[in-house]
Design a protein around this motif. Structure first.
Motif, short mmCIF file in Angstrom:
data_model
loop_
_atom_site.label_atom_id
_atom_site.label_comp_id
_atom_site.label_asym_id
_atom_site.label_seq_id
_atom_site.Cartn_x
_atom_site.Cartn_y
_atom_site.Cartn_z
N TYR A 91 4.32 1.30 4.31
CA TYR A 91 3.22 0.45 3.85
C TYR A 91 1.90 0.87 4.49
O TYR A 91 0.88 0.94 3.82
N LYS A 102 2.36 -6.87 -2.69
CA LYS A 102 3.00 -5.84 -1.86
C LYS A 102 3.34 -6.39 -0.48
O LYS A 102 4.40 -6.12 0.06
N GLU A 103 2.41 -7.15 0.09
CA GLU A 103 2.62 -7.70 1.42
C GLU A 103 3.71 -8.76 1.42
O GLU A 103 4.49 -8.86 2.36
#
Length: 76
Positions: A52, A6-7
């Motif tokens: 996020y 995800k990062e």
């Protein structure tokens, strides 16, 4: 320190978004179309960060509200 998928996707998206916005803006800074595209690109970048960060349990209400606010900016 291990970076999650995800990062990595977030970092790549932010870099591509900023580079695209700056490229479009520097081609013709006087054009209103280019200014609005660059502004939208930066708002989308901020929205990506807020989206996020809204997944963290400590401060998710603040970031969720910021996500909704930035989404409303994108629609205008």
């Amino acid at each position: 320190m291990i970076i999650s998928l995800k990062e990595v996707i977030l970092i790549v998206s932010v870099i591509v978004n900023i580079l695209l916005s700056l490229t479009i803006y520097t081609r013709n800074p006087k054009s209103m179309t280019n200014k609005s595209f660059a502004t939208l690109g930066f708002v989308v970048t901020l929205w990506l960060f807020a989206s996020y960060l809204s997944t963290t349990p400590q401060t998710n209400l603040l970031w969720a509200r910021l996500t909704i606010f930035l989404a409303s900016l994108m629609t205008t």
